[in-house]
Design an enzyme around this catalytic site. Structure first.
Site, short mmCIF file in Angstrom:
data_model
loop_
_atom_site.label_atom_id
_atom_site.label_comp_id
_atom_site.label_asym_id
_atom_site.label_seq_id
_atom_site.Cartn_x
_atom_site.Cartn_y
_atom_site.Cartn_z
N ARG A 46 0.84 -1.20 0.00
CA ARG A 46 0.00 0.00 0.00
C ARG A 46 0.88 1.25 0.00
O ARG A 46 0.62 2.21 -0.71
CB ARG A 46 -0.95 0.01 1.20
CG ARG A 46 -1.71 1.32 1.32
CD ARG A 46 -3.00 1.30 2.13
NE ARG A 46 -3.10 0.30 3.16
CZ ARG A 46 -2.50 0.37 4.37
NH1 ARG A 46 -1.77 1.42 4.69
NH2 ARG A 46 -2.65 -0.60 5.24
N TYR A 98 -15.80 18.11 -15.18
CA TYR A 98 -16.16 16.69 -15.29
C TYR A 98 -17.28 16.37 -14.29
O TYR A 98 -17.20 16.76 -13.11
CB TYR A 98 -14.90 15.87 -14.99
CG TYR A 98 -15.14 14.40 -14.98
CD1 TYR A 98 -15.41 13.71 -16.17
CD2 TYR A 98 -15.13 13.67 -13.79
CE1 TYR A 98 -15.65 12.35 -16.16
CE2 TYR A 98 -15.37 12.31 -13.78
CZ TYR A 98 -15.63 11.66 -14.97
OH TYR A 98 -15.87 10.32 -14.96
N ASP A 170 -7.15 20.02 -13.67
CA ASP A 170 -7.41 18.67 -14.19
C ASP A 170 -7.02 18.70 -15.67
O ASP A 170 -7.68 19.34 -16.48
CB ASP A 170 -8.89 18.35 -13.99
CG ASP A 170 -9.24 16.94 -14.46
OD1 ASP A 170 -8.52 16.38 -15.30
OD2 ASP A 170 -10.26 16.40 -13.98
N LYS A 195 -7.91 7.76 -19.38
CA LYS A 195 -8.21 8.39 -20.66
C LYS A 195 -6.98 8.36 -21.58
O LYS A 195 -6.53 7.30 -21.94
CB LYS A 195 -8.73 9.81 -20.41
CG LYS A 195 -9.77 9.90 -19.26
CD LYS A 195 -11.05 9.13 -19.54
CE LYS A 195 -11.95 8.95 -18.31
NZ LYS A 195 -12.31 10.16 -17.57
#
Ligand SMILES: *Cc1c(COP(=O)(O)O)cnc(C)c1O
Length: 381
Positions: A46, A98, A170, A195
Site C-alpha cells: 500500500r 467533469y 485537471d 483516458k
C-alpha cells in the site's frame, strides 16, 4: 531529453537483475526485510510498489514535475487532493467540469462543511469576487467538459496566488503532450490515466503531480493512509500506453480537426465546440497554452429531443456510443442523459448542456470512415 524520449524511457531502465526491457509487474503485497544493510525501501504494497514508482517517475517527467503520485482512479486522485481541505475552508470550482468532480464537490465535500462555489472561469471578475481569505483551492479544467471551453490557466494562476490559494488543474482532456499546467503557473495537476495516458480503454487510474513539497507530502500520506492505490498490473498498462502518447495525440488532433471542419459545414449541425476552429472563443488562448487543439469536441445536433439525439447515436457504426474518452477508438456520448443526467433541467440548461449536444472523443481510425459514419447517421435527422 525531449517529450517522446521521456515517454518511452524515464523510470524505465532495463530491469537490473534480468535486463528485462519492460518494467516487471511486481505482483506482491509485501517485501522481505533482509538485514539492516540490505533492506530496500519497500515494506508493504500500500505504501509503495516498484511498478508504481516506475509509473510515477515516468508521468511526473511528462509534466516536468518533481513529484508524482499514482491513484486507483481519477476520482480517488481528486479525493486525495481535496482531503487537504478542512471544515470552514472554501473551494472555487469551474462550473463547467467533469461530472464526477462536480458530484464529488457537491455530494462529498460540501456536506463535510467545506464551502463549494461554482463560477464561470472565463469571467475573471466573478472569480475575483468569489475569492475570500478562506479560499484554499481553485479547481479548473481546460479544455472543459462537455463544452470544450478553453480556460486561461496562467491568468487564473495569478488570481489564485494573489489570494494565497492553490490552483489545481485537471489536465485529463489535454494530456501532458498538449499542455503542461505547472509551467503555466498551476500548483497541482491531476489526470485520469483512464483516458489519454492509458489510451486503450482497458484500465481505470489516476495521477497527481506537483512541484510543491507540502502538497507532495500530503498526497503521499493520503496514499499510504487511505490506500486508494492502483494495482501493479494497471501501473504497467499505463506505462505501456504512455509509450505511444505523442504518436496517438498527433493523430487524435489531426482527425479531430477534419471532423470539426466537416461538422461545422453540415446542415444538420447547429454548432460545433472545438478550440481549433478560428471562430471558437478559446482559439487564441488554446493556441498559446496548448501544442495542438486536442481530440475532444462537442456538437449540437439539429434534433428536437434527447430521444431523437440518442437514436442518431445508436445508428453510428464506427463510433461507439459510450461513456469515457481518450482511447484509440472513437467514442460519442450524450451528456444530457449520461454524464449530466443527474442534474435538474435548469442546471443543465444553465450549463449549456442541451438535448442535442453530443460529446465526441475522436479516435485514431481512418478519418474518412469516421466522417462517412457521421454523415450516414446525420441523414436520419
Ligand atoms: C474521467 C475523468 C475523471 C475521473 O477519472 P476516473 O478515472 O474515471 O475516476 C476526472 N476528470 C476528468 C476530466 C475525466 O475525464
Amino acid at each position: 531529453m525531449r517529450f517522446a524520449t521521456r515517454a518511452l524511457h524515464t523510470g524505465q531502465n532495463p530491469d537490473q537483475p534480468t535486463g528485462s526491457i519492460m518494467p516487471p509487474i511486481y505482483q506482491t503485497s509485501t517485501f522481505k526485510q533482509q538485514s539492516e544493510e540490505k533492506n530496500s525501501s519497500y515494506e508493504y504494497g500500500r505504501a509503495s510498489n516498484p511498478t508504481r514508482i516506475i509509473l510515477e517517475q515516468n508521468l511526473a517527467s511528462l509534466e516536468d514535475a518533481k513529484h508524482g503520485v499514482a491513484f486507483a482512479s481519477g476520482m480517488s486522485a481528486t479525493d486525495g487532493i481535496l482531503r487537504a481541505l478542512r471544515p470552514g475552508d472554501h473551494i472555487i470550482a469551474s462550473r463547467d467540469i467533469y461530472g464526477g468532480n462536480y458530484r464529488y464537490l457537491k455530494e462529498v465535500l460540501a456536506p463535510m462543511g467545506i464551502q463549494v462555489i461554482f463560477v464561470d472561469p472565463n469571467n475573471i471578475d466573478a472569480l475575483e469576487e468569489a475569492l475570500t481569505p478562506q479560499t484554499k483551492v481553485i479547481w479548473i479544467e481546460s479544455p472543459t467538459n462537455p463544452l470544450i471551453r478553453i480556460v486561461n490557466i496562467s491568468e487564473i494562476a495569478e488570481c489564485a496566488h494573489s489570494a494565497g490559494a492553490t490552483l489545481v488543474v485537471d489536465n485529463t482532456f489535454a494530456s501532458p503532450y498538449l499542455q503542461q499546467p505547472l509551467a503555466l503557473g498551476a500548483d497541482v495537476v491531476l489526470h485520469s490515466t483512464t483516458k489519454y495516458l492509458g489510451g486503450h480503454s482497458d484500465l481505470i487510474g489516476g495521477f497527481v503531480c506537483t512541484n510543491n513539497e507540502e502538497w507532495a507530502d500530503h498526497l503521499r500520506f493520503q496514499v499510504k493512509c487511505v490506500g486508494a492505490i492502483p494495482g501493479p498490473m494497471d501501473c504497467f498498462l499505463v506505462c505501456r500506453g504512455v509509450k505511444t502518447l505523442h504518436v496517438r495525440m498527433e493523430r487524435h488532433c489531426a482527425n479531430a480537426r477534419k471532423i470539426a471542419d466537416f461538422l461545422d459545414h453540415h446542415p444538420k449541425i447547429v454548432h460545433v465546440n472545438y478550440p481549433g476552429l478560428e471562430s471558437n472563443p478559446g482559439y487564441t488562448v488554446a493556441k498559446k497554452q496548448m501544442k495542438d487543439f486536442g481530440g475532444m469536441m462537442s456538437a449540437v445536433f439539429r434534433t428536437s429531443s434527447s430521444q431523437e439525439t440518442r437514436r442518431i447515436l445508436y445508428a453510428l457504426k464506427v463510433f461507439t456510443f459510450a461513456e469515457s474518452l481518450g482511447g484509440v477508438e472513437s467514442l460519442i456520448g450524450h451528456p444530457a442523459t449520461m454524464s449530466h443526467g443527474a442534474l435538474t433541467v435548469e442546471e443543465r440548461e444553465d450549463l449549456g448542456v442541451c438535448d442535442g449536444l453530443v460529446r465526441i472523443s475522436v479516435g485514431i481510425e481512418d478519418v474518412n470512415d469516421l466522417i462517412e459514419d457521421l454523415d450516414q447517421a446525420l441523414r436520419k435527422i
